[in-house]
Design a protein around this motif. Structure first.
Motif, PDB file in Angstrom:
ATOM      1  N   VAL A   1       0.869  -1.179   0.000  1.00  0.00           N
ATOM      2  CA  VAL A   1       0.000   0.000   0.000  1.00  0.00           C
ATOM      3  C   VAL A   1       0.906   1.229   0.000  1.00  0.00           C
ATOM      4  N   THR A   2       0.696   2.118  -0.975  1.00  0.00           N
ATOM      5  CA  THR A   2       1.552   3.309  -1.079  1.00  0.00           C
ATOM      6  C   THR A   2       0.712   4.573  -1.191  1.00  0.00           C
ATOM      7  N   ALA A   3       1.099   5.582  -0.442  1.00  0.00           N
ATOM      8  CA  ALA A   3       0.522   6.913  -0.626  1.00  0.00           C
ATOM      9  C   ALA A   3       1.607   7.798  -1.211  1.00  0.00           C
ATOM     10  N   VAL A   4       1.252   8.548  -2.257  1.00  0.00           N
ATOM     11  CA  VAL A   4       2.194   9.518  -2.832  1.00  0.00           C
ATOM     12  C   VAL A   4       1.564  10.891  -2.699  1.00  0.00           C
ATOM     13  N   VAL A   5       2.307  11.826  -2.111  1.00  0.00           N
ATOM     14  CA  VAL A   5       1.878  13.224  -2.078  1.00  0.00           C
ATOM     15  C   VAL A   5       2.855  13.971  -2.983  1.00  0.00           C
ATOM     16  N   GLU A   6       2.313  14.479  -4.081  1.00  0.00           N
ATOM     17  CA  GLU A   6       3.092  15.132  -5.134  1.00  0.00           C
ATOM     18  C   GLU A   6       4.134  16.111  -4.564  1.00  0.00           C
ATOM     19  N   GLY A   7       5.400  15.840  -4.893  1.00  0.00           N
ATOM     20  CA  GLY A   7       6.466  16.739  -4.463  1.00  0.00           C
ATOM     21  C   GLY A   7       6.938  16.501  -3.046  1.00  0.00           C
ATOM     22  N   LEU A   8       6.053  15.946  -2.204  1.00  0.00           N
ATOM     23  CA  LEU A   8       6.411  15.740  -0.792  1.00  0.00           C
ATOM     24  C   LEU A   8       7.071  14.380  -0.594  1.00  0.00           C
ATOM     25  N   GLY A   9       6.626  13.386  -1.383  1.00  0.00           N
ATOM     26  CA  GLY A   9       7.239  12.068  -1.288  1.00  0.00           C
ATOM     27  C   GLY A   9       6.220  10.963  -1.123  1.00  0.00           C
ATOM     28  N   GLU A  10       6.719   9.762  -0.799  1.00  0.00           N
ATOM     29  CA  GLU A  10       5.817   8.623  -0.670  1.00  0.00           C
ATOM     30  C   GLU A  10       6.096   7.823   0.583  1.00  0.00           C
ATOM     31  N   VAL A  11       5.108   7.031   0.961  1.00  0.00           N
ATOM     32  CA  VAL A  11       5.170   6.244   2.181  1.00  0.00           C
ATOM     33  C   VAL A  11       4.439   4.941   1.896  1.00  0.00           C
ATOM     34  N   SER A  12       4.928   3.827   2.449  1.00  0.00           N
ATOM     35  CA  SER A  12       4.251   2.571   2.139  1.00  0.00           C
ATOM     36  C   SER A  12       4.247   1.607   3.315  1.00  0.00           C
ATOM     37  N   LEU A  13       3.439   0.589   3.176  1.00  0.00           N
ATOM     38  CA  LEU A  13       3.428  -0.549   4.104  1.00  0.00           C
ATOM     39  C   LEU A  13       3.110  -1.782   3.277  1.00  0.00           C
ATOM     40  N   ARG A  14       3.385  -2.952   3.853  1.00  0.00           N
ATOM     41  CA  ARG A  14       3.007  -4.212   3.206  1.00  0.00           C
ATOM     42  C   ARG A  14       2.109  -4.947   4.161  1.00  0.00           C
ATOM     43  N   THR A  15       1.097  -5.587   3.642  1.00  0.00           N
ATOM     44  CA  THR A  15       0.283  -6.438   4.517  1.00  0.00           C
ATOM     45  C   THR A  15       0.792  -7.867   4.410  1.00  0.00           C
ATOM     46  N   GLY A  16       0.662  -8.622   5.507  1.00  0.00           N
ATOM     47  CA  GLY A  16       1.117 -10.013   5.527  1.00  0.00           C
ATOM     48  C   GLY A  16       0.197 -10.904   4.700  1.00  0.00           C
ATOM     49  N   GLU A  17       0.579 -12.174   4.603  1.00  0.00           N
ATOM     50  CA  GLU A  17      -0.266 -13.166   3.907  1.00  0.00           C
ATOM     51  C   GLU A  17      -1.607 -13.259   4.624  1.00  0.00           C
ATOM     52  N   ALA A  18      -2.505 -14.068   4.076  1.00  0.00           N
ATOM     53  CA  ALA A  18      -3.863 -14.188   4.607  1.00  0.00           C
ATOM     54  C   ALA A  18      -3.881 -14.194   6.125  1.00  0.00           C
ATOM     55  N   ALA A  19      -4.782 -13.399   6.679  1.00  0.00           N
ATOM     56  CA  ALA A  19      -4.846 -13.230   8.127  1.00  0.00           C
ATOM     57  C   ALA A  19      -5.222 -14.537   8.823  1.00  0.00           C
ATOM     58  N   THR A  20      -4.489 -14.852   9.880  1.00  0.00           N
ATOM     59  CA  THR A  20      -4.851 -16.017  10.694  1.00  0.00           C
ATOM     60  C   THR A  20      -5.003 -15.532  12.125  1.00  0.00           C
ATOM     61  N   ARG A  21      -5.929 -16.085  12.839  1.00  0.00           N
ATOM     62  CA  ARG A  21      -6.130 -15.663  14.228  1.00  0.00           C
ATOM     63  C   ARG A  21      -5.867 -16.783  15.183  1.00  0.00           C
TER      64      ARG A  21
END
Ligand code: OOG
Ligand code: MG
Length: 264
Positions: A244-264
């Motif tokens: 998952v990535t957010a880009v703010v024009e000129g300011l930069g970008e930030v991301s995260l990754r989600t793990g494989e299928a959720a297990t509880r």
């Protein structure tokens, strides 16, 4: 009398066990003041686990969010140390009930803001600005709530990621922050598009609302505090194994990754 402590405990339990609870407003008449008292009590209860406030966040500063959730007023919540994810880091979705992600702008305070001082200048206290992602996860069933419900639930705050910080004054002067394009992507697909102008017309206005609401509800802004200005777009339900990535024009970008299928 409303049992603030019991409501705070129920919401913290819901958060810690990733189990939804019914909206408080279905069984309790809660004023906005009482809702903020529940929020404060639930954050205070985390101190026992060594978790502490690292900043404040605003909610419903964009039209897209207000429309998505059917709630009008700007609200404030607390972000804590344990809910920070490093930029590019992995997030285990099993921690959450029905997480959504949204692109934001974050500010950092170089010095404390004394809210007791009516003349305090929050803009002068800001040292840095960055693109950010917020994960929200309402503790209420079906992600449905009244204004008081969502305030009591610490404005659905669940986790956040901060991108590279840039100096605030220089960036504001050279780039301007008022109308920068914002995208939220899952992998290579843009899932939401907006502008920083969608945050109160200019995200720096969020700083003024932060001061107003923090003062009204007894929150604090020590040096180093992070302020999340609120989402620029609607929030999007998260999926496993996604960058998952957010880009703010000129300011930069930030991301995260989600793990494989959720297990509880
Ligand atoms: C409440 C949180 C809103 C924002 O950025 O507008 C928020 C919610 O939508 O569940 O964080
Ligand atoms: Mg948000």
């Amino acid at each position: 009398m409303t049992d603030i402590k019991a409501l705070a405990e129920a919401l913290e339990r819901a958060r810690n066990t990733a189990t939804a609870v019914p909206q408080l407003s279905l069984h309790t008449q809660l004023t906005l003041e009482e809702a903020y008292a529940v929020q404060t009590a639930s954050i205070a209860s985390r101190a026992g686990d060594g978790d502490t406030q690292v900043g404040l966040k605003l909610g419903f500063t964009s039209k897209a969010k207000a429309v998505q959730m059917g709630v009008e007023d700007v609200i404030i919540g607390v972000i804590t140390r344990d809910s920070e994810v490093v930029d590019g880091g992995e997030v285990d979705l099993a921690r959450f009930i029905h997480p959504r992600v949204e692109p934001e702008v974050a500010f950092r305070l170089g010095s404390a803001v004394d809210l007791a001082d009516p003349e305090c200048d929050v803009h002068a206290a800001v040292s840095d600005v960055a693109p950010a992602l917020e994960i929200i996860d309402s503790r209420y069933a079906d992600f449905k709530f009244s204004l008081a419900d969502v305030v009591a639930d610490n404005t659905s705050a669940a986790a956040f990621v901060i991108g590279p910080w840039r100096p605030y004054a220089e960036t504001r002067a050279s780039l301007g922050l008022a109308d920068l394009g914002v995208t939220l992507s899952f992998g290579d697909t843009v899932v939401e598009r907006g502008s920083t102008a969608d945050i109160l017309g200019d995200p720096t206005r969020a700083l003024d609302d932060t001061v107003r609401l923090a003062r009204a509800y007894g929150l604090t802004l020590p040096a180093g505090s992070i302020v999340l200005a609120g989402a620029a777009t609607a929030a999007v339900a998260m999926a496993p194994a996604t960058v998952v990535t957010a880009v703010v024009e000129g300011l930069g970008e930030v991301s995260l990754r989600t793990g494989e299928a959720a297990t509880r």
